[in-house]
Structure formats: structure tokens, C-alpha cells
Design a protein around this motif. Structure first.
Motif, PDB file in Angstrom:
ATOM      1  N   ALA A 130       2.898   6.443   6.198  1.00 39.94           N
ATOM      2  CA  ALA A 130       1.596   5.988   5.705  1.00 39.94           C
ATOM      3  C   ALA A 130       0.769   5.455   6.872  1.00 39.94           C
ATOM      4  N   MET A 131      -0.535   5.595   6.761  1.00 36.22           N
ATOM      5  CA  MET A 131      -1.415   5.070   7.797  1.00 36.22           C
ATOM      6  C   MET A 131      -1.300   3.550   7.880  1.00 36.22           C
ATOM      7  N   PRO A 132      -1.313   2.988   9.080  1.00 36.10           N
ATOM      8  CA  PRO A 132      -1.284   1.523   9.243  1.00 36.10           C
ATOM      9  C   PRO A 132      -2.655   0.924   8.983  1.00 36.10           C
ATOM     10  N   ASN A 133      -3.093   1.030   7.753  1.00 37.98           N
ATOM     11  CA  ASN A 133      -4.462   0.672   7.372  1.00 37.98           C
ATOM     12  C   ASN A 133      -4.522  -0.804   6.962  1.00 37.98           C
ATOM     13  N   PRO A 139      -3.062  -0.484   1.134  1.00 39.32           N
ATOM     14  CA  PRO A 139      -1.989  -0.904   2.043  1.00 39.32           C
ATOM     15  C   PRO A 139      -0.888   0.140   2.155  1.00 39.32           C
ATOM     16  N   PRO A 140      -0.234   0.246   3.313  1.00 39.09           N
ATOM     17  CA  PRO A 140       0.972   1.070   3.389  1.00 39.09           C
ATOM     18  C   PRO A 140       2.017   0.533   2.410  1.00 39.09           C
ATOM     19  N   PRO A 141       2.737   1.393   1.708  1.00 42.02           N
ATOM     20  CA  PRO A 141       3.709   0.897   0.719  1.00 42.02           C
ATOM     21  C   PRO A 141       4.688  -0.140   1.258  1.00 42.02           C
ATOM     22  N   ASP A 219       4.188  -1.024  -6.424  1.00 37.11           N
ATOM     23  CA  ASP A 219       3.080  -0.734  -5.513  1.00 37.11           C
ATOM     24  C   ASP A 219       2.221   0.401  -6.058  1.00 37.11           C
ATOM     25  N   GLN A 220       1.227   0.806  -5.287  1.00 36.29           N
ATOM     26  CA  GLN A 220       0.313   1.858  -5.742  1.00 36.29           C
ATOM     27  C   GLN A 220       1.024   3.180  -5.968  1.00 36.29           C
TER      28      GLN A 220
END
Length: 246
Positions: A130-133, A139-141, A219-220
Motif C-alpha cells: 500500500a502507498m505510504p499515504n 491509511p495503509p492497512p 479496516d477499510q
């Protein structure tokens, strides 16, 4: 290392988050088999004072349920936790590390990448990472304390062969890669993956669609997968990004 440009938002990141503020707790060696030393901490990933084996309390409770289910089916077997919580800085570290591995394998230098090479490298990295956003809406999981990377060990402590290593960037990492392949090894790998998935699903977890080892609850990604199973439900995430430690 310079980070390559971002990629498109993943579908699960459109799920709403209703943060419940449940605390992180640390998984213990007495209850679970933990990979030691931790694979990313060993590389120098910047965890600070946070344990990489931290999860939300509700996730830990469900991991215990999953392990109890496993031991009813396979006495003496345990869940082996490979990775859990990651601060955004750790996510960035591992994305950069994986990107370096991809570029080295291809013999490419980041300073002289063509557009086509850049796109290919990004696709390989972000298919599994996941992107480190830092955006709290996406958010990353693993930065939520909801996601766990894990496998199985038998009653002797031997790691069960799943047919690919955790974090392997290849189609072999897809959960159903070995389904229907006509050899005994493929059937064995698939049986092991299905066992892990079964005990985790019995405890309410959802499995990542590209990674046999990645499961989450709350999470999402979990909410998105749950809603896809039952479109009549409206599912929201209860775990968002965990704030950085003070």
C-alpha cells in the motif's frame, strides 16, 4: 531514496472510517509464534518505540479465536505472526526497499528510468504494498493496527510450506494460485492456504485479494471485502490510522 509518483486510489480506500479509538496492544510470545528477529526491524525500518507486533485489541481477540479454531483442527499448530503494525515511516521504508529490489532485479537505475519502466516498477511494488499515504482518509492497512501478515507452524515449530514466501512479488502469492494445478505439491500448498484462510475467516477476518498471508479486521479493506460479499450491507471501517507515537 526518491519515491516514485503515486498511483491510483485503490477501491477499498473509498470506504468511510468511523474511528473507535481502540488501543494498540502487543502480541506476546507465549500466545503466538512471532518471527524473531522481526524482518523489517532487522533491515532498519524506523519503528521507534512501537512494537511491530502491535494490533488493535479487537484484532488480538480475534487472532486468539482463530488460533483456537486452528488447534481444534490441527492440535499443536499455531499462528506465526510475521508482521502487524507499521507507522507510515515504516511503510515508506519498505516501499523504497522493495522498489530498490525490483529495479535491481531488472537492472534499472532510478535516475534513468523510462516512462514505461517507471510504470512497470510502480505496478509491481504497489500491487503488493500500500502507498505510504499520510492522508487520514486513506491509511495503509498496516498503519491502522488492523492488518496482520501471518502463516502457520506445526506442533514441532516447523513453518508450513505455503508455496511462496511472504512478501514475494509474483503470481504465486495470489491466494488461489495453486487451485487446480495438476501436481501433489500444488494441492498441498493450496490445502495449507485454505486452512489458514478458514481459521481466520471463522474469527471474522478478511483475506487480501493478492496476498495469501495478509488478513485484517476493522479496516477499510476488511469493510470493502465484507460489503462485496453482501451488497445489502453498509459496512464502514472502525479502525483508521494510528497516530504516531509522541
Amino acid at each position: 531514496m526518491e519515491t516514485l509518483p503515486s498511483v491510483a486510489m485503490k477501491p477499498y480506500q473509498r470506504i468511510s472510517i468511523a474511528e473507535c479509538h481502540e488501543p494498540l496492544v502487543t502480541l506476546d510470545h507465549q500466545t503466538f509464534c512471532l518471527v524473531d528477529p522481526h524482518p523489517y526491524a532487522k533491515l532498519g525500518a524506523p519503528y521507534g518505540d512501537r512494537s511491530p507486533f502491535s494490533v488493535r485489541q479487537g484484532v488480538r481477540d480475534r487472532l486468539i479465536q482463530a488460533q483456537q479454531c486452528l488447534q481444534q483442527l490441527k492440535p499443536g499448530w499455531r499462528l506465526q505472526i510475521f508482521d502487524a503494525y507499521r507507522p507510515i515511516a515504516v511503510q515508506q521504508f519498505m516501499v523504497d526497499y522493495t522498489l530498490q529490489e525490483v529495479l535491481a532485479k531488472q537492472g534499472w537505475a532510478i535516475a534513468s528510468l523510462t516512462d514505461a519502466q517507471r510504470t512497470e516498477a510502480l505496478q509491481q511494488v504497489y500491487q503488493f504494498w500500500a502507498m505510504p499515504n499520510p492522508n487520514p482518509l486513506t491509511p495503509p492497512p498496516h498503519s491502522t493496527g488492523a492488518a496482520i501478515d501471518l502463516t502457520l507452524v506445526d506442533e514441532t515449530g516447523q513453518v508450513i510450506d505455503m508455496g511462496s514466501a511472504i512478501d514475494e512479488i509474483s503470481p504465486r502469492s495470489y491466494p488461489d494460485h495453486y487451485v487446480g494445478l495438476p501436481d501433489a505439491s500444488a494441492e498441498r500448498y493450496d490445502t495449507h492456504r485454505q486452512l489458514l484462510n478458514y481459521v481466520m475467516r471463522q474469527a471474522g477476518f478478511q483475506r487480501h485479494y493478492h496476498e495469501w498471508w495478509h488478513f485484517s479486521w476493522g479496516d477499510q479493506l476488511w469493510a470493502w471485502l465484507s460489503q462485496r460479499e453482501d451488497p445489502s450491507r453498509h459496512v464502514v471501517a472502525c479502525y483508521g490510522r494510528v497516530p504516531d507515537a509522541a
